[in-house]
Scaffold this motif. Structure first.
Motif, PDB file in Angstrom:
ATOM      1  N   VAL A 102       0.863  -1.178   0.000  1.00  0.00           N
ATOM      2  CA  VAL A 102       0.000   0.000   0.000  1.00  0.00           C
ATOM      3  C   VAL A 102       0.900   1.228   0.000  1.00  0.00           C
ATOM      4  O   VAL A 102       1.835   1.323   0.802  1.00  0.00           O
ATOM      5  N   SER A 103       0.625   2.169  -0.900  1.00  0.00           N
ATOM      6  CA  SER A 103       1.486   3.341  -1.042  1.00  0.00           C
ATOM      7  C   SER A 103       1.053   4.463  -0.103  1.00  0.00           C
ATOM      8  O   SER A 103      -0.079   4.492   0.392  1.00  0.00           O
ATOM      9  N   GLY A 104       1.985   5.391   0.112  1.00  0.00           N
ATOM     10  CA  GLY A 104       1.675   6.548   0.928  1.00  0.00           C
ATOM     11  C   GLY A 104       0.563   7.390   0.336  1.00  0.00           C
ATOM     12  O   GLY A 104      -0.252   7.966   1.064  1.00  0.00           O
ATOM     13  N   ALA A 105       0.507   7.468  -1.010  1.00  0.00           N
ATOM     14  CA  ALA A 105      -0.563   8.226  -1.655  1.00  0.00           C
ATOM     15  C   ALA A 105      -1.926   7.634  -1.322  1.00  0.00           C
ATOM     16  O   ALA A 105      -2.912   8.361  -1.123  1.00  0.00           O
ATOM     17  N   SER A 106      -1.993   6.299  -1.245  1.00  0.00           N
ATOM     18  CA  SER A 106      -3.261   5.656  -0.885  1.00  0.00           C
ATOM     19  C   SER A 106      -3.633   5.965   0.560  1.00  0.00           C
ATOM     20  O   SER A 106      -4.807   6.163   0.878  1.00  0.00           O
ATOM     21  N   LEU A 107      -2.634   6.008   1.434  1.00  0.00           N
ATOM     22  CA  LEU A 107      -2.911   6.321   2.836  1.00  0.00           C
ATOM     23  C   LEU A 107      -3.457   7.729   2.995  1.00  0.00           C
ATOM     24  O   LEU A 107      -4.299   7.989   3.862  1.00  0.00           O
ATOM     25  N   ASP A 108      -2.977   8.656   2.152  1.00  0.00           N
ATOM     26  CA  ASP A 108      -3.452  10.036   2.226  1.00  0.00           C
ATOM     27  C   ASP A 108      -4.951  10.128   1.970  1.00  0.00           C
ATOM     28  O   ASP A 108      -5.627  11.027   2.491  1.00  0.00           O
ATOM     29  N   ALA A 109      -5.465   9.215   1.147  1.00  0.00           N
ATOM     30  CA  ALA A 109      -6.881   9.270   0.779  1.00  0.00           C
ATOM     31  C   ALA A 109      -7.786   8.577   1.800  1.00  0.00           C
ATOM     32  O   ALA A 109      -8.999   8.544   1.618  1.00  0.00           O
ATOM     33  N   MET A 110      -7.198   8.015   2.858  1.00  0.00           N
ATOM     34  CA  MET A 110      -7.983   7.243   3.827  1.00  0.00           C
ATOM     35  C   MET A 110      -8.302   8.071   5.061  1.00  0.00           C
ATOM     36  O   MET A 110      -7.463   8.843   5.535  1.00  0.00           O
ATOM     37  N   ASP A 111      -9.522   7.877   5.593  1.00  0.00           N
ATOM     38  CA  ASP A 111      -9.831   8.442   6.896  1.00  0.00           C
ATOM     39  C   ASP A 111      -9.276   7.498   7.963  1.00  0.00           C
ATOM     40  O   ASP A 111      -8.742   6.433   7.647  1.00  0.00           O
ATOM     41  N   GLU A 112      -9.400   7.886   9.218  1.00  0.00           N
ATOM     42  CA  GLU A 112      -8.755   7.117  10.283  1.00  0.00           C
ATOM     43  C   GLU A 112      -9.329   5.710  10.407  1.00  0.00           C
ATOM     44  O   GLU A 112      -8.598   4.754  10.649  1.00  0.00           O
ATOM     45  N   GLU A 113     -10.631   5.563  10.232  1.00  0.00           N
ATOM     46  CA  GLU A 113     -11.247   4.242  10.360  1.00  0.00           C
ATOM     47  C   GLU A 113     -10.769   3.302   9.257  1.00  0.00           C
ATOM     48  O   GLU A 113     -10.419   2.143   9.510  1.00  0.00           O
ATOM     49  N   ARG A 114     -10.751   3.807   8.030  1.00  0.00           N
ATOM     50  CA  ARG A 114     -10.281   2.978   6.922  1.00  0.00           C
ATOM     51  C   ARG A 114      -8.793   2.682   7.059  1.00  0.00           C
ATOM     52  O   ARG A 114      -8.327   1.587   6.721  1.00  0.00           O
ATOM     53  N   LEU A 115      -8.032   3.661   7.559  1.00  0.00           N
ATOM     54  CA  LEU A 115      -6.604   3.438   7.776  1.00  0.00           C
ATOM     55  C   LEU A 115      -6.386   2.312   8.777  1.00  0.00           C
ATOM     56  O   LEU A 115      -5.555   1.424   8.552  1.00  0.00           O
ATOM     57  N   ARG A 116      -7.120   2.333   9.875  1.00  0.00           N
ATOM     58  CA  ARG A 116      -6.962   1.286  10.886  1.00  0.00           C
ATOM     59  C   ARG A 116      -7.296  -0.082  10.312  1.00  0.00           C
ATOM     60  O   ARG A 116      -6.604  -1.069  10.588  1.00  0.00           O
ATOM     61  N   ASP A 117      -8.329  -0.150   9.491  1.00  0.00           N
ATOM     62  CA  ASP A 117      -8.690  -1.426   8.862  1.00  0.00           C
ATOM     63  C   ASP A 117      -7.603  -1.885   7.899  1.00  0.00           C
ATOM     64  O   ASP A 117      -7.272  -3.074   7.834  1.00  0.00           O
ATOM     65  N   THR A 118      -7.024  -0.937   7.138  1.00  0.00           N
ATOM     66  CA  THR A 118      -5.953  -1.283   6.202  1.00  0.00           C
ATOM     67  C   THR A 118      -4.722  -1.776   6.940  1.00  0.00           C
ATOM     68  O   THR A 118      -4.079  -2.750   6.533  1.00  0.00           O
ATOM     69  N   VAL A 119      -4.372  -1.102   8.030  1.00  0.00           N
ATOM     70  CA  VAL A 119      -3.187  -1.493   8.799  1.00  0.00           C
ATOM     71  C   VAL A 119      -3.370  -2.878   9.406  1.00  0.00           C
ATOM     72  O   VAL A 119      -2.412  -3.642   9.530  1.00  0.00           O
ATOM     73  N   ARG A 120      -4.601  -3.222   9.758  1.00  0.00           N
ATOM     74  CA  ARG A 120      -4.847  -4.565  10.310  1.00  0.00           C
ATOM     75  C   ARG A 120      -4.575  -5.647   9.272  1.00  0.00           C
ATOM     76  O   ARG A 120      -4.170  -6.760   9.612  1.00  0.00           O
ATOM     77  N   ARG A 121      -4.793  -5.335   7.983  1.00  0.00           N
ATOM     78  CA  ARG A 121      -4.706  -6.358   6.941  1.00  0.00           C
ATOM     79  C   ARG A 121      -3.419  -6.295   6.124  1.00  0.00           C
ATOM     80  O   ARG A 121      -3.108  -7.241   5.402  1.00  0.00           O
ATOM     81  N   THR A 122      -2.690  -5.198   6.194  1.00  0.00           N
ATOM     82  CA  THR A 122      -1.538  -4.980   5.307  1.00  0.00           C
ATOM     83  C   THR A 122      -0.242  -4.968   6.121  1.00  0.00           C
ATOM     84  O   THR A 122      -0.187  -4.376   7.197  1.00  0.00           O
TER      85      THR A 122
END
Length: 966
Positions: free
Chosen positions: A620-640
């Motif tokens: 997952v790229s930093g650009a993708s992280l920029d587009a995420m809110d905190e809830e989606r970020l937490r879900d992404t971090v759990r899976r990535t």
């Protein structure tokens, strides 16, 4: 802060004001700083600017004074509880008449002082080690002052200095380039990008701030020149540099208490409440059941309450904790890990996630050629790093003579000649000067002796340097026979545009469209494998004016035509060989490893797969992280588990997201861009060799060898330490609970047990206050310390990491403490009943003093035996029975001291004891051993339950058959 990190900077040091330098013309920058690029600053200008801007150093965190540190240590909850015990003991001593010295208060106070001294000494040693490591990052710079080149410490640079850059230099300050000749810089310490960055002098378009990696006309403090030369105007120094911006972030980052500190504080508060309850209950019970009629009785009851309070509190805990952690730090130092704070060792053992950088941490930070592709096939190159050990193979076998071998030799020959890097062995280690990409050719050539032999005798007579616009470089070399050859290397797609033939074996054939398409397909294949590609070509010069010449020849980019394409290499910054097994061990221990890097997503995914960080999936790229809110970020971090092209703020968000899920996060890194995340993480781990000064300052622990495997050793060490903390907590609380319950039930059941015989109206106690304090002194000191350095009994890496919600003294341990304390109390009171004439057990004929001495001795022996029980909650006490000589030594010493208390007249008077006969000792030892057998039965049942559960999980489902009809 975000704007500052992306480059919205205006130099304001010394009164200079101008827009972002990368968007400003170089001449305008020179005028703004009032400097002639060909002359530099005068000494008068330097003095004035240093007064205005200060030294070119990062602001260090202000060290706490010794008194501030002592104050912090003395205000910890458990220490405050002990200080309260000192005060109460002193008051009781004064009420009793102030006879002699207040021994209880003095002993507890001495333990508090010992704890403070141990903590201060160890942290002071760690600070000195960190300072020594920080000295490794101090650099020197070359500047132009008064028209002359001057070498000076980088700390002496001032805004407006003309900085001269050459291969191997470390950039001493931020600057705007005004000249660049094939200049490339390694900026991994700031951006995380492992590939060197091309630099140029042109003004960047627009006015919006660009990411650091895209500011091609700027150089930054802490980065390094890998190739070429350059000249830059210093635009920012010290805290105004990009490195300083990150240091500023660290100053505002809070420092949380470690899990161990939280646990000790929690335990202190819990024990504080228990102590108050015990004192109140005991005093009320005595008052209700036996009454208090005289001041002397009141003093006796108060002293007993104080004694029980002291007994309930493991006052040796802070000192034992400090000693155990200090010894752990010493063991860590032997494994190349410098721990700055004692509590950090245990924190790492509690880590459930390790967030790690890629470049230089999981990889060697040494570009290595892995494949060579030519017209006749593909060859593999073994070995990693700059040490030229390995082979050139095909299909796993040594490369045989033939067309492919000839082409591979030509690739390495041309790549080594079109090269500005140097490879040399110094002090047993192979080192490079120059671009790591070019050095990779030199290393690979040494793995094919034929290529090295062929390169000897060539003399460079001309050069067209590499530029980011051309994406290629060429050199003209002359052989010993006078023949002139043009050697070129560059991006394969660009290089093909200059080629008309391709080498096949020893000859060449025309390069047609089909051939070009095939080569480009190979480029795509290597790129898909996350390999960086570089092609090589050559041409024998046929110019008549070159024949016989021995000096430099006219040579420019117009000569880069009609080249013969030889092949291309695929290279990568390879993983450390020890990283994969270390990651596997971390996974087996339930620790998740997350790679966070500034490198390309494909490269990050490839390295992560090679190391076993992930088995599938991309990054997952930093650009993708920029587009995420905190809830989606937490879900992404759990899976990535792989994040690429990230900025410092992304790392912070990832760490925060993990911590929000209750995980204990360790963050490793070496670059300045890692420092904020290191500070935010529960424990930051900096690299000692490649780590920057800022990173080491921010870290809790420094790896002197930059070895990821050292982290796994540290995790094991941390877990062993926490295991030992639980061991001596179990031991201390087992025995302390036994003392408390013995006194409580001895008072409540005094009539049933036959605790009589004192003068009428006098309070009868099962144990005297001095005896309780003696038990506390004998059992809570030496044996507890020995438990703290106990070797590993259970496999600490076979269990999941503990969570923040997992307490050192959890509900299960409290249950065990109560049960074991109850058993100790029962056997102690039963021993007294055996020897008393009245009570539940008939036949006793001894007086109260003798029976009390027997019970007193039984309690001491039972408490000592619990040390063997406390070493594991499941393993038998027989496992590793003699693996801890210190434990045996302290227990034998405690037994000897108890014998002295029983038989030496002065001690008999002080502690109210009477001599015991042989039958007394036999009963005491037998009764005390009950504690061991009860625990052995419980452990055997637990082990059996675990085996049955494991057997049920492994058993196949029962096979079902149809019932017969009829």
């Amino acid at each position: 802060m975000a704007a500052r990190m992306t480059g919205a900077v205006s130099p304001t040091q010394g009164g200079f004001e101008l827009p972002e330098p990368s968007h400003t013309d170089a001449d305008a920058v020179a005028r703004a700083f009032v400097v002639d690029p060909d002359v530099g600053l005068s000494e008068e200008q330097v003095i004035l600017r240093r007064e205005a801007a200060g030294t070119n150093e990062l602001r260090r965190a202000r060290k706490q004074s010794i008194w501030r540190r002592v104050g912090l240590l003395l205000t910890e909850p458990l220490t405050l509880l002990l200080l309260a015990a000192v005060a109460v003991s002193a008051v009781a001593w004064a009420l009793e008449g102030a006879h002699g010295a207040p021994i209880d208060a003095i002993v507890i106070l001495a333990i508090i002082i010992l704890n403070a001294v141990l903590s201060l000494v160890q942290e002071s040693r760690a600070e000195k080690a960190v300072e020594a490591l920080s000295a490794m990052t101090r650099s020197r710079s070359t500047v132009l002052r008064g028209g002359a080149q001057v070498g000076l410490p980088s700390a002496d640079l001032v805004p407006g200095d003309i900085l001269l850059l050459a291969e191997g230099d470390q950039v001493g300050a931020d600057g705007r380039l005004i000249r660049a000749n094939g200049l490339q810089l390694a900026e991994a310490s700031l951006t995380g990008e492992s590939v060197a960055v091309d630099k140029q002098t042109g003004t960047l378009p627009g006015d919006a701030p660009l990411p650091l990696g895209e500011r091609s006309n700027m150089v930054f403090k802490g980065t390094a020149v890998t190739r070429g030369t350059g000249r830059a105007i210093v635009t920012a120094t010290g805290m105004s540099t990009e490195m300083g911006a990150i240091a500023t972030m660290l100053e505002h980052a809070g420092t949380d208490t470690t899990p161990l500190q939280q646990e000790v504080n929690r335990l202190g508060r819990t024990l504080g409440r228990i102590v108050v309850a015990i004192a109140v209950v005991v005093v009320l019970t005595i008052s209700l059941l036996q009454g208090i009629s005289t001041p002397s009785e009141f003093v006796a009851v108060l002293l007993l309450g104080v004694s029980l309070a002291v007994a309930a509190v493991p006052e040796g805990l802070p000192a034992v904790l400090s000693v155990v952690l200090a010894l752990g730090v010493q063991r860590m130092a032997k494994r190349n890990a410098v721990v700055k704070k004692l509590s950090s060792v245990e924190t790492l053992g509690s880590a459930s996630v390790i967030c790690t950088d890629k470049t230089g941490t999981l990889t060697t930070n040494q570009m290595t050629i892995e494949r060579i592709v030519t017209a006749s096939g593909t060859a593999e190159v073994t070995g990693i790093g700059y040490e030229p050990i390995g082979r050139v193979t095909q299909g796993g076998a040594d490369l045989r003579p033939g067309a492919l071998a000839q082409e591979v030799s030509e690739v390495l020959l041309v790549g080594s000649l079109a090269n500005d890097a140097q490879l040399a062995e110094r002090d047993g280690a192979w080192q490079i000067v120059g671009d790591p990409t070019e050095a990779a050719f030199l290393v690979a050539a040494r793995k094919l002796p034929a290529a090295v032999q062929r390169s000897e005798g060539y003399v460079r007579v001309g050069e067209v340097p590499f530029t980011s616009e051309r994406k290629m470089m060429s050199v003209a070399v002359r052989a010993e026979d006078g023949a002139l050859t043009i050697c070129t290397k560059g991006a394969p797609d660009v290089l093909l545009g200059h080629c008309t033939r391709v080498q096949v074996g020893e000859g060449t054939v025309p390069l047609d469209d089909a051939g070009r398409a095939g080569i480009l397909a190979e480029v795509d294949a290597l790129s898909a494998a996350a390999l960086r590609t570089l092609g090589v070509a050559y041409r024998r010069s046929a110019r008549a004016e070159d024949s016989g010449s021995t000096g430099a020849v006219p040579f420019d980019d117009a000569d880069e035509h009609d080249l013969v394409y030889v092949g291309m290499v695929g290279m990568i910054d390879p993983p450390r060989p020890e990283a994969r097994p270390a990651i596997a061990e971390a996974h087996a221990a339930g620790i998740r490893v997350i790679m966070i890097t500034g490198d390309h997503p494909a490269t990050a995914a490839r390295i992560a797969a090679d190391l076993g960080v992930v088995t599938d999936g991309g990054a997952v790229s930093g650009a993708s992280l920029d587009a995420m809110d905190e809830e989606r970020l937490r879900d992404t971090v759990r899976r990535t588990s792989v994040f690429a092209r990230v900025a410092p703020e992304h790392k912070l968000r990832i760490v925060d997201a993990l911590q929000a899920d209750g995980l204990i996060v360790a963050m490793t890194g070496d670059g300045v861009n890692d420092a904020p995340a290191l500070t935010s993480a529960d424990i930051g781990i900096a690299m000692g060799i490649t780590g920057t000064e800022v990173t080491k300052e921010a870290a809790d622990m420094i790896l002197a060898d930059d070895d990821f495997a050292t982290i796994v050793h540290a995790v094991r060490e941390g877990r062993v330490i926490f295991d030992n903390i639980r061991k001596f907590l179990r031991y201390l609380l087992y025995s302390n609970m036994g003392e408390v319950l013995t006194v409580f039930f001895g008072i409540v059941l005094a009539g049933v047990l036959g605790l009589t015989g004192a003068a009428d109206g006098e309070i009868v106690l099962p144990l005297l206050a001095t005896q309780i304090l003696w038990i506390n002194l004998v059992t809570d000191s030496g044996p507890a310390l020995a438990m703290g350095v106990d070797p590993e009994i259970d496999d600490v890496m076979a269990r999941r990491p503990r969570l923040l919600t997992d307490h050192a003294v959890d509900a299960g341990m409290w249950a065990g403490i109560v049960v074991t304390g109850l058993v100790i109390a029962l056997v102690t009171l039963a021993t007294m009943d055996v020897f008393l004439p009245a009570g539940l057990i008939p036949g006793g004929a001894d007086d109260l003093d003798t029976a009390r001495t027997a019970g007193f001795t039984t309690l001491v022996l039972a408490a000592l035996i619990t040390a063997f029980n406390a070493r594991s909650t499941t393993a038998s006490a027989a496992r590793g029975l003699f693996s801890n000589p210190l434990l045996w030594g302290t227990i034998l010493l405690a037994v000897a001291l108890q014998i002295a208390v029983v038989y030496l007249p002065p001690l008999q008077t002080a502690f109210g004891t009477s001599p015991l006969r042989g039958d007394h000792w036999a009963v005491c030892v037998g009764m005390a051993s009950v504690v061991l057998w009860v625990e052995e039965v419980r452990k055997a049942w637990v082990r059996g339950a675990h085996r049955r559960r494991a057997r049920d999980v492994a058993a196949p489902a029962p096979h079902r058959t149809k019932a017969p009809i009829g």
